[in-house]
Design a protein around this motif. Sequence first.
Motif, short mmCIF file in Angstrom:
data_model
loop_
_atom_site.label_atom_id
_atom_site.label_comp_id
_atom_site.label_asym_id
_atom_site.label_seq_id
_atom_site.Cartn_x
_atom_site.Cartn_y
_atom_site.Cartn_z
N LYS A 200 50.52 -1.21 -75.96
CA LYS A 200 50.65 -2.08 -74.49
C LYS A 200 51.76 -2.93 -73.60
O LYS A 200 52.12 -2.65 -72.81
CB LYS A 200 50.04 -3.15 -74.71
N SER A 203 53.77 0.28 -72.51
CA SER A 203 53.17 0.36 -71.55
C SER A 203 53.59 -0.53 -70.07
O SER A 203 53.76 0.23 -68.63
CB SER A 203 51.75 0.71 -71.89
N ASN A 340 46.59 2.78 -72.67
CA ASN A 340 46.34 1.71 -73.05
C ASN A 340 44.52 2.41 -72.80
O ASN A 340 44.43 1.33 -73.59
CB ASN A 340 46.60 1.21 -71.13
#
Length: 468
Positions: A200, A203, A340
Amino acid sequence: MGVPPDDDTGHALPPPPPGSPTDPQTADDEPHSAIKAVRQAGQAVVGGGRWAVVRARQFTHSSGAGESGLSRLLELHAFNTAGDAAVAISLAGTVFFTAPTGEATGQVALFLVLTMLPFAVVAPLIGPFLDRFQRGRRWAIGTTLAVRAFCCWVLAGAVADQSALFFVAALGCLVSSKAYGITRASAVPRLLPDQLTLVKANSRISLTGTGAVAISAPIALGAATIGAEWSLRYAFVLFVVGTVLAILLPAKVDSSEGEEKIDLTSANGTQGVLAPRGVVNALRCNAGLRLVTGFLTIFMAFVLREPPEAMGWGGNATILMGLVIGAAGAGNTVGVLLGNMLKSRAPEAIVVVVLILDTTVLVTASLLLSWVTAMVLGLSAGLCQSLGKLSLDALIQRDVPERVRTSMFARSETLIQLSWVIGGLIGIGLFTIEASVKVGLLAVAALVLAWLAFVITALRNAAPPPHG
């Protein structure tokens, strides 16, 4: 009171109706209306900018990123990618599009070879260097930005004659940009909040970079229309701000407490902790994906200047290049979103699947060449590269001990960046020998197919024997 105007017959004309252009009151109001409209437009722009800043700050500071210091790294990365975009636009306008293809090929090829070969030599040394000097990560990141700021200032003065100084400064920009990716990757684990996984966090970094490019590219293009030196000066400002943000990163970025070195070889672990086999396999897959991306970036930049008839494109070449680049950017964003959504579901399988997909699309595009397949190829390359990197991040977080995770990121990012450079050099070589688009794509497809076979074979040999 004034005398009312009359017509040619001597009769008095009626007063102008209220609100008409000849009404004195209306004439007096026109400047005020224009000023009011400008003021309202200015307020709308300022309000929109303030809203964008607030939303961006919420994005960078959420999930504990503000407290851990990751938000500062996100802001730093935004200025980094915005600056890189401005440099790319500046160099494209001076090198790729200023001369006919036949005249520019040799010059551009020389430029790319001179800028890529030194990094191919330096790249394997960066990871071990960071392992040895772990306490200077903030300064290492800041140095990569400061060097690019200096090089952009030099480029702005040398862009007119494109002398030897121009190529040296361009070399500094490219090597520093690749080195930034490695140093930044080594800093992420030190700033990771408890609420975020590595997947995450990376990302979020990727999406921040994409948003920064979307904002910065139009500004750089506008500056480049005045002159390439102005877009380079704009990049200089961005890199200076990035340098300051790098120095202001939290002090824990420099901490090496509890860290050890990682060994990516399979010989022994005497030089450090041995990397898990699944991580090594994912790294091999990512190397193949980045080789494809590096090749397409350079090779297609040449090809799309004057698209061949086989592609069936009859419009402006710049528009086609924009479509292909846009498709690659869209693929990268979709890959981040999918990463994700998938979270950590079977990352060892995903990384192999995306390498197979990328190879399949590459073979298909070489056999069925058209402008549509070129866009699909760009979309696939962006999507697969993004998903492959996020899968590698998931495996590193799951399988690599925390004490060697920072070293693992530095070493893996070094190999990934080097793979991109090798792919770019292959693209230069194939174009300079005047290979056709289909031959070039097929040649790289054959190379990646061989690499895929090696990856799958190594994976099967490493798998435990079935219980019988």
